[in-house]
Design an enzyme around this catalytic site. Sequence first.
Site, short mmCIF file in Angstrom:
data_model
loop_
_atom_site.label_atom_id
_atom_site.label_comp_id
_atom_site.label_asym_id
_atom_site.label_seq_id
_atom_site.Cartn_x
_atom_site.Cartn_y
_atom_site.Cartn_z
N ASP A 78 23.08 -30.25 -1.84
CA ASP A 78 22.02 -30.61 -0.88
C ASP A 78 22.05 -32.13 -0.67
OD1 ASP A 78 19.13 -29.08 0.05
OD2 ASP A 78 19.20 -31.28 0.11
N ASN A 97 13.89 -20.09 1.20
CA ASN A 97 12.78 -20.28 2.11
C ASN A 97 13.04 -19.44 3.36
OD1 ASN A 97 11.32 -22.20 0.56
ND2 ASN A 97 12.79 -23.76 1.16
N HIS A 147 20.25 -19.64 3.69
CA HIS A 147 20.81 -20.35 2.55
C HIS A 147 19.99 -20.07 1.30
CE1 HIS A 147 18.03 -22.96 4.79
NE2 HIS A 147 17.66 -23.47 3.62
N HIS A 190 18.96 -21.86 -2.24
CA HIS A 190 18.95 -23.09 -3.02
C HIS A 190 19.18 -22.71 -4.48
CE1 HIS A 190 16.76 -25.73 -0.02
NE2 HIS A 190 16.39 -24.55 0.44
#
Length: 122
Positions: free
Chosen positions: A33, A91, A104, A106
């Site tokens: 990230d 999310n 995606h 995380h």
Amino acid sequence: MTYDPNNIFAKILRGEIPCHKIYEDERVLAFNDINPQTPTHVLVIPKGAYASFDDFSEHASEAEIAALVRAAGKIARDAGLAATGYRILANTGRDAHQDVPHFHLHIFAGKDLGRMIKPAEK
Ligand code: 5GP
């Protein structure tokens, strides 16, 4: 959420924007990230054009789903995270503040992550 082919992760997949690659196979790409929230903060994405977890879970093939889950586990194991622990989060949509409309995961790790989710102010 409709898929926007100009989202930032689509550009990374096309090689138009650089990333610090951690892992790649036929169906999955993982990279650090750009604004890490924890000492280890990796993003794991399918190469297919899925806007969110909702889209991916409904429309991706079994092979794509398996590849993403297998890759996330391997990335965590290969980084030595299984011993101390890590958190995987996706999310999804407005209330979860999903900013990038390409599905995606995380992977957060490298410190005590606390318990679950801090509620937003009402
Ligand atoms: P979301 O809020 O959509 O779940 O998370 C999007 C994540 O993408 C954020 O953690 C953000 O820091 C990261 N991000 C946004 N733009 C870039 C980029 O250009 N490169 C990388 N490596 N990460 C990005």
